[in-house]
Design an enzyme around this catalytic site. Structure first.
Site, mmCIF file in Angstrom:
data_model
loop_
_atom_site.group_PDB
_atom_site.id
_atom_site.type_symbol
_atom_site.label_atom_id
_atom_site.label_comp_id
_atom_site.label_asym_id
_atom_site.label_seq_id
_atom_site.Cartn_x
_atom_site.Cartn_y
_atom_site.Cartn_z
ATOM 1 N N SER A 30 2.988 2.014 -2.428
ATOM 2 C CA SER A 30 4.198 1.784 -3.268
ATOM 3 C C SER A 30 4.201 2.606 -4.607
ATOM 4 O O SER A 30 5.177 2.673 -5.321
ATOM 5 C CB SER A 30 4.255 0.418 -3.331
ATOM 6 N N GLY A 31 3.022 3.000 -4.975
ATOM 7 C CA GLY A 31 3.162 3.962 -6.183
ATOM 8 C C GLY A 31 2.682 3.263 -7.458
ATOM 9 O O GLY A 31 3.010 4.028 -8.619
ATOM 10 N N LYS A 32 1.793 2.401 -7.436
ATOM 11 C CA LYS A 32 1.277 1.627 -8.341
ATOM 12 C C LYS A 32 0.295 2.420 -9.254
ATOM 13 O O LYS A 32 0.641 2.128 -10.484
ATOM 14 C CB LYS A 32 0.372 0.536 -7.821
ATOM 15 N N THR A 33 -0.440 3.198 -8.813
ATOM 16 C CA THR A 33 -1.272 4.055 -9.733
ATOM 17 C C THR A 33 -0.349 5.019 -10.446
ATOM 18 O O THR A 33 -0.544 5.150 -11.599
ATOM 19 C CB THR A 33 -2.238 4.713 -8.826
ATOM 20 N N GLU A 61 -3.323 -3.528 -11.947
ATOM 21 C CA GLU A 61 -2.781 -3.045 -10.632
ATOM 22 C C GLU A 61 -3.083 -4.156 -9.706
ATOM 23 O O GLU A 61 -4.356 -4.723 -9.404
ATOM 24 C CB GLU A 61 -3.333 -1.884 -10.177
ATOM 25 N N ILE A 63 1.002 -1.239 0.048
ATOM 26 C CA ILE A 63 0.065 0.111 0.147
ATOM 27 C C ILE A 63 0.810 1.305 0.152
ATOM 28 O O ILE A 63 1.802 1.348 0.837
ATOM 29 C CB ILE A 63 -0.770 -0.166 1.183
#
Length: 404
Positions: A176-179, A248, A174
């Protein structure tokens, strides 16, 4: 006539010229066609061929006028690269079409119904001013528009043969910059981006399951994770018309990281965990979920914690640092150390500790390497935007696929 030894001998010339050979040949051919037509019309086989030709006489007349290719033959017989046909001969596990696991991939479905080929179908219907239906196919095959229809079927076949996209799972803790990572790849036209369905978790018939789970995990964890599995499965099965798909998270991280944490921490009762685990095992065994690459955004839990505070999602304000540290360890054990669970694809590890202004540059440096396995697929796409040229920099770490 002359009598010789008890038999007659005909001295006259045979009258072959009174019946032309061409007439004889034509009579034999028509008699053969009549018998063929009788068997064709009354028989229970050749259902796909009957979609194109109402009778054998029409088939004989039309086939002589068109150029037969292996693809056209497959379409006009149904004997070819269609899931229903391949499943009959044990070349495929199930007959399902990519658009819906409950619908068989057949010639009529591909030509007339499948949403994956809707763009090509609408284009043909617009050009010809018709609605493509079963009875219309026979009419098109007998008309001057036959070549256009055959070109449509050929394009559909090529698209069907290449419907499996190069699939990338973007995994990480949560915050970590996925989006942000996915948004960077929006510049490529040939990539479908599927973000985590957070809004669906926030509003299930008016209920915010995400908020309920964070506030009272012992009560709502199972319900939330069951719904996460459902929504993630829907994303995995969603039809994709582009050659590359970035997604994602996945149903694997839901099970191996989040459900596993709930089980180890005692949030889930053993019986609840058993139900979720059986549900995952069934999906993993019965429903094909394929991945070609996993991108792991490796982030220090403290940095992820600060990002969560800054983005200020109301449901996440109660998330403690210890929770992120435990999730980080599960991600590491699954994707890097390989000491827990099965990893379904090779893993590409990216240092995601950089701040927003720097991480974008890091993505630019690695985007070509991320897509290098898919670059041939991308370049074959008619709507391609070429990937960036490789940038010389220190290589990123790639961990090969290992099955435990």
């Amino acid at each position: 006539m002359v009598w010789q030894g008890g038999r007659t001998k005909i001295k006259a010339k045979a009258g072959y010229d009174l019946c032309p050979v061409s007439f004889v040949r034509r009579s034999i051919r028509m008699a053969t066609l009549d018998e063929w037509d009788r068997r064709y019309v009354t028989g229970e086989t050749a259902a796909v061929t009957k979609l194109f030709f109402p009778n054998a006489v029409a088939a004989y007349r039309i086939v002589r006028k068109i150029e037969t290719t292996n693809i056209r033959t497959q379409f006009m017989t149904g004997h070819g690269g269609f899931s229903e046909y391949l499943e009959r001969f044990k070349c495929k596990d199930n007959p399902a079409c990519i658009c819906d696991q409950d619908i068989s991939e057949t010639v009529p479905h591909v030509l007339l119904e499948c949403p994956v080929f809707a763009q090509e179908r609408v284009q043909l219907e617009t050009e010809l001013g018709i609605k493509l239906e079963k009875h219309v196919v026979k009419e098109l095959m007998s008309s001057k528009q036959r070549d256009r229809f055959l070109r449509y079927s050929q394009r559909s076949y090529h698209k069907m043969a290449n419907t499996k996209p190069f699939t990338v799972f973007v995994e990480g803790n949560i915050g970590s910059g996925k989006t942000t990572f996915l948004e960077h790849f929006r510049q490529f036209e040939d990539i479908t981006l599927l973000t985590e369905p957070v809004e669906e978790w926030r509003n299930l018939r008016g209920w915010n399951l995400l908020d309920l789970m964070y506030k009272d995990p012992s009560k709502w964890a199972m319900a939330f994770q069951a719904y996460v599995s459902l929504t993630m499965l829907d994303m995995h099965r969603r039809p994709t018309t582009t050659p590359v798909k970035l997604m994602e998270r996945s149903i694997y991280s839901a099970r191996y990281c989040f459900v596993e944490h709930m089980q180890r921490s005692g949030i889930l009762h053993p019986a609840q965990f058993a139900v979720l685990d059986e549900w995952f095992r069934f999906i993993h065994t019965e429903i094909p979920i394929e991945a070609d690459l996993i991108v792991y955004l490796k982030t220090d839990p403290k940095i992820a914690y600060e990002r969560i505070k800054r983005r200020a999602r109301s449901e996440e304000q109660c998330v403690p640092l210890s929770y992120l540290e435990e999730l980080h360890k599960l991600h590491e054990d699954w994707l890097v150390n390989r000491t827990f669970a099965e990893c379904p694809a090779p893993v590409l590890v990216i240092d995601a500790d950089l701040d927003l202004s720097q991480i974008t540059e890091e993505y630019k440096k690695t985007e070509h390497q991320i897509l290098r396995k898919a670059v041939d697929v991308v370049m074959r796409s008619p709507n391609k935007l070429s990937p960036k040229k490789p940038i010389t920099s220190s290589p990123i770490k790639i961990i090969p696929q290992i099955r435990l």
